[in-house]
Write an enzyme that holds these catalytic residues in place. Structure first.
Site, mmCIF file in Angstrom:
data_model
loop_
_atom_site.group_PDB
_atom_site.id
_atom_site.type_symbol
_atom_site.label_atom_id
_atom_site.label_comp_id
_atom_site.label_asym_id
_atom_site.label_seq_id
_atom_site.Cartn_x
_atom_site.Cartn_y
_atom_site.Cartn_z
ATOM 1 N N GLY A 93 0.826 -1.102 0.023
ATOM 2 C CA GLY A 93 0.001 0.211 -0.069
ATOM 3 C C GLY A 93 0.928 1.262 0.039
ATOM 4 C CD GLN A 114 3.536 5.517 2.410
ATOM 5 O OE1 GLN A 114 2.680 5.218 2.293
ATOM 6 N NE2 GLN A 114 4.660 5.040 3.063
ATOM 7 C CB CYS A 121 5.955 1.778 7.234
ATOM 8 S SG CYS A 121 5.617 3.478 6.300
ATOM 9 C CG LEU A 122 6.797 0.988 1.039
ATOM 10 C CD1 LEU A 122 5.766 1.260 -0.252
ATOM 11 C CD2 LEU A 122 7.920 -0.027 0.650
ATOM 12 C CG HIS A 163 0.423 0.942 7.339
ATOM 13 N ND1 HIS A 163 1.288 0.681 8.255
ATOM 14 C CD2 HIS A 163 1.097 1.794 6.509
ATOM 15 C CE1 HIS A 163 2.515 1.166 7.848
ATOM 16 N NE2 HIS A 163 2.245 1.787 6.896
ATOM 17 C CD GLU A 164 -1.076 2.447 3.008
ATOM 18 O OE1 GLU A 164 -0.660 3.548 2.982
ATOM 19 O OE2 GLU A 164 -0.205 1.335 3.244
ATOM 20 C CG HIS A 170 1.218 6.320 5.811
ATOM 21 N ND1 HIS A 170 2.212 6.773 6.235
ATOM 22 C CD2 HIS A 170 1.483 5.119 5.499
ATOM 23 C CE1 HIS A 170 3.307 6.053 6.293
ATOM 24 N NE2 HIS A 170 2.804 4.757 5.845
HETATM 25 ZN ZN ZN Z 1 3.659 3.124 5.563
#
Ligand code: ZN
Length: 170
Positions: free
Chosen positions: A46, A51, A88-89, A130-131, A134
């Site tokens: 995701g 991000q 997480c990226l 999670h998104e 963000h």
């Molecule tokens: Zn993340």
């Protein structure tokens, strides 16, 4: 199609608020397309717009059933509890077992402006939470207990020391 650089821990945009999309136009469609490309290249499950430095309430995801885009997402309801090893990226290379609600009811709109209403659990439910975090300026690190967070911040600080500012690594 193009990929964006993914903003990482320490970049203020990850902590800033995001704004509702008022009109789903070609720019939003292009943003979503490039976010999907960026997510696949990473690779990740995701990706939220902030991000990649865009403060709009949009996220993309793919839990193995093809790419999906959710604009102006809202979690209406949550239920249960599930522990999942979450990374997480924007905090690359680290992950922790995180407890969150298992099931969520997500609403939003798609790129055609149609309303979306999805009841999701396990991985899909986790991605939604999670998104959404963000888009609300919250990183996974904030779900850690004090000891875990101290360890994580130490690792991240060391990494910044060796690699320079986030985003400048080659
Ligand atoms: Zn993340």
């Amino acid at each position: 199609m193009a990929t964006f650089p993914i903003r990482t821990y320490g970049d203020p945009v990850l902590r800033q608020q995001t704004f509702e999309v008022e009109e789903i136009d070609g720019r939003i469609a292009r943003l979503a397309k490039n976010m999907i490309e960026t997510m696949y290249a990473a690779p990740g499950t995701g990706l939220a717009a902030n991000q990649v430095g865009v403060q709009k309430r949009v996220f993309v995801y793919d839990i193995g059933e093809g790419p999906q885009v959710v604009v102006n997402p809202v979690i209406k309801e949550t239920d249960g509890e599930w522990t999942y090893e979450e990374g997480c990226l924007s905090v690359p290379g680290l992950s922790w077992p995180i407890v969150r609600p298992n099931a969520v009811h997500l609403v939003g709109v798609d790129l055609d402006g149609n309303e979306i209403s999805i009841e999701a659990d396990t991985l899909e439910g986790r991605v939604f939470q999670h998104e959404l975090d963000h888009l609300n300026g919250v990183l996974v690190i904030e779900h850690l207990d004090d000891d875990q967070r101290r360890e994580a911040l130490k690792t991240l600080r060391l990494r910044t020391l060796y690699l320079g500012d986030p985003g400048e690594t080659l």
